[in-house]
Scaffold this active site. Structure first.
Site, short mmCIF file in Angstrom:
data_model
loop_
_atom_site.label_atom_id
_atom_site.label_comp_id
_atom_site.label_asym_id
_atom_site.label_seq_id
_atom_site.Cartn_x
_atom_site.Cartn_y
_atom_site.Cartn_z
N GLU A 34 29.04 37.88 37.57
CA GLU A 34 27.83 37.16 37.97
C GLU A 34 27.49 37.42 39.43
OE1 GLU A 34 30.47 36.07 36.35
OE2 GLU A 34 30.07 34.28 35.18
N GLU B 29 37.89 44.27 39.32
CA GLU B 29 39.20 43.73 39.72
C GLU B 29 39.87 44.62 40.75
OE1 GLU B 29 41.29 42.82 36.07
OE2 GLU B 29 39.90 41.16 35.67
N ASN B 30 40.94 44.08 41.33
CA ASN B 30 41.65 44.78 42.40
C ASN B 30 43.13 44.46 42.29
OD1 ASN B 30 42.66 45.08 45.37
ND2 ASN B 30 40.66 46.05 45.33
N ALA B 31 43.99 45.40 42.69
CA ALA B 31 45.44 45.18 42.67
C ALA B 31 45.80 43.97 43.53
CB ALA B 31 46.17 46.43 43.15
N CYS C 84 31.04 31.06 40.98
CA CYS C 84 29.75 31.67 40.62
C CYS C 84 28.67 30.61 40.48
CB CYS C 84 29.89 32.49 39.34
SG CYS C 84 30.86 33.99 39.60
N ASN D 267 32.55 42.51 36.11
CA ASN D 267 33.65 42.16 37.01
C ASN D 267 34.39 43.40 37.50
OD1 ASN D 267 34.47 42.15 34.26
ND2 ASN D 267 36.33 41.03 34.72
N CYS E 183 32.23 30.80 36.28
CA CYS E 183 33.30 30.04 36.96
C CYS E 183 32.68 29.17 38.06
CB CYS E 183 34.34 31.00 37.54
SG CYS E 183 33.82 31.80 39.08
N1 THU Z 1 35.34 36.53 35.54
C1 THU Z 1 34.01 36.80 35.71
O1 THU Z 1 33.62 37.95 35.94
N2 THU Z 1 33.14 35.76 35.64
C2 THU Z 1 33.48 34.46 35.39
O2 THU Z 1 32.65 33.57 35.49
C3 THU Z 1 34.86 34.16 34.99
C4 THU Z 1 35.87 35.20 35.29
C5 THU Z 1 36.29 37.63 35.66
C6 THU Z 1 37.15 37.56 36.89
C7 THU Z 1 38.36 38.37 36.44
O3 THU Z 1 38.09 39.74 36.69
C8 THU Z 1 38.43 38.13 34.95
O4 THU Z 1 37.16 37.63 34.56
C9 THU Z 1 39.51 37.14 34.53
O5 THU Z 1 39.41 35.95 35.22
#
Ligand code: THU
Length: 157
Positions: free
Chosen positions: A72, A61-63, A112, A59, A109
């Site tokens: 995924e 992330e971003n501000a 995904c 994963n 999630c």
């Molecule tokens: N996240 C994933 O990378 N995959 C998932 O299926 C669930 C959530 C990440 C997104 C975010 O960066 C962090 O987990 C918290 O939600």
């Protein structure tokens, strides 16, 4: 109508078949490199393609929160960009928690699931989903469509 999902429950990592164990190990390595300064929840995913290639992602992330991306889909879209004609065989998903160890399988999630389903339909081939925490049981589902019953797809458009 009864919708059922078959989940294979593997007691722990050492009980996994060889290919699944290899894929999960690569997903675990990928999770270590996740960029998750906001949630501190580091996710790793690894895809096995029909041509034998393994593509991993984590994963990012971003501000500006929605600008980030799940592990995924990072792996999936990279695989689809690099190998557009190659079906996907399996995906392993796992995560590293912030202050507590994750002892239950990490599922993909909803977004995904939908993204994975697209490629399952495109290649007319089920994608096996392997879900794991840092320890404990591992869940295996034979197809993404089992994780997304009554799904919307291109057939409606
Ligand atoms: N996240 C994933 O990378 N995959 C998932 O299926 C669930 C959530 C990440 C997104 C975010 O960066 C962090 O987990 C918290 O939600």
């Amino acid at each position: 109508m009864l919708l059922q999902t078959e989940v294979q429950i593997i007691p722990c990592f050492s009980n996994l078949p060889e290919k699944e164990a290899e894929l999960l190990t690569i997903a675990r390595e990928a999770a270590k490199c996740a960029y998750a300064p906001y949630s501190h929840f580091k996710v790793g995913a690894a895809l096995l393609l029909k041509n034998g290639h393994i593509v991993s992602g984590n994963n990012q992330e971003n501000a500006v929160y929605p600008s980030g991306m799940c592990a995924e889909r990072v792996a999936l879209f990279y695989a689809a960009a690099q190998f557009p004609d190659t079906p996907i065989d399996k995906i392993a998903i796992t995560a590293i928690g912030n202050d507590k160890e994750i002892c239950q399988p990490v599922p993909p999630c909803g977004n995904c699931r939908q993204a994975l389903l697209e490629y399952e339909i495109k290649f007319k081939k089920p994608i096996e989903v392997i879900m794991a925490g840092q320890k404990g049981e591992v869940y295996i589902v034979k197809s993404v469509s089992e994780l997304l019953p009554l799904n919307f797809s291109g057939s409606f458009l």
